[in-house]
Design a protein around this motif. Structure first.
Motif, PDB file in Angstrom:
ATOM      1  N   CYS A  80      16.850   0.520  -7.157  1.00  0.00           N
ATOM      2  CA  CYS A  80      17.341   1.875  -6.890  1.00  0.00           C
ATOM      3  C   CYS A  80      17.782   2.046  -5.442  1.00  0.00           C
ATOM      4  CB  CYS A  80      16.276   2.908  -7.235  1.00  0.00           C
ATOM      5  SG  CYS A  80      14.879   2.944  -6.076  1.00  0.00           S
ATOM      6  N   CYS A  97      14.299  -2.487  -3.768  1.00  0.00           N
ATOM      7  CA  CYS A  97      14.234  -2.095  -5.176  1.00  0.00           C
ATOM      8  C   CYS A  97      15.651  -1.937  -5.731  1.00  0.00           C
ATOM      9  CB  CYS A  97      13.465  -0.772  -5.280  1.00  0.00           C
ATOM     10  SG  CYS A  97      13.056  -0.299  -6.969  1.00  0.00           S
ATOM     11  N   CYS A 126      11.269  -0.593 -11.391  1.00  0.00           N
ATOM     12  CA  CYS A 126      11.480   0.440 -10.370  1.00  0.00           C
ATOM     13  C   CYS A 126      10.518   1.603 -10.598  1.00  0.00           C
ATOM     14  CB  CYS A 126      12.915   0.948 -10.402  1.00  0.00           C
ATOM     15  SG  CYS A 126      13.194   2.282  -9.214  1.00  0.00           S
ATOM     16  N   HIS A 138      10.338   4.150  -8.680  1.00  0.00           N
ATOM     17  CA  HIS A 138      10.891   5.324  -8.008  1.00  0.00           C
ATOM     18  C   HIS A 138      11.719   6.204  -8.927  1.00  0.00           C
ATOM     19  CE1 HIS A 138      10.476   2.015  -5.024  1.00  0.00           C
ATOM     20  NE2 HIS A 138       9.685   2.928  -4.506  1.00  0.00           N
ATOM     21  N   HIS A 165      15.590   1.644  -2.735  1.00  0.00           N
ATOM     22  CA  HIS A 165      14.424   1.892  -1.883  1.00  0.00           C
ATOM     23  C   HIS A 165      14.017   0.592  -1.191  1.00  0.00           C
ATOM     24  CE1 HIS A 165      10.701   3.876  -0.639  1.00  0.00           C
ATOM     25  NE2 HIS A 165      10.117   2.716  -0.878  1.00  0.00           N
ATOM     26  N   PRO A 205      18.695  -6.824  -4.939  1.00  0.00           N
ATOM     27  CA  PRO A 205      17.304  -6.394  -4.947  1.00  0.00           C
ATOM     28  C   PRO A 205      16.371  -7.593  -5.100  1.00  0.00           C
ATOM     29  CG  PRO A 205      18.559  -5.325  -6.709  1.00  0.00           C
ATOM     30  CD  PRO A 205      19.448  -6.307  -6.053  1.00  0.00           C
TER      31      PRO A 205
END
Length: 68
Positions: A34, A32, A58, A60, A36, A13
């Motif tokens: 996560c 990201c 993050c 999200h 994304h 990331p």
């Protein structure tokens, strides 16, 4: 058969910006933690993405509340 989310390894990331030399079109990619992914092309879009992104945070995934 239970479907499981894809797991990608080897891609870290972070934020990558390219095309900063004269005559090139700037591009930015943000991955990201996560999973994304955001991509921006062009000076205005890259500046907007850079203003939004906070590496290491993050947005999200909802933050966990800690009880005192």
């Amino acid at each position: 058969m239970i479907e499981q989310p894809a797991r990608i390894s080897g891609i870290r990331p972070g934020l990558t910006v390219t095309g900063l030399d004269r005559g090139q079109t700037p591009a930015a990619d943000h991955l990201c933690a996560c999973g994304h992914h955001d991509h921006a092309t062009g000076r205005a879009a890259v500046l907007q993405l850079l203003a939004q992104v906070r590496v290491g945070y993050c947005p999200h995934v909802p933050e966990r509340k800690t009880s005192a």
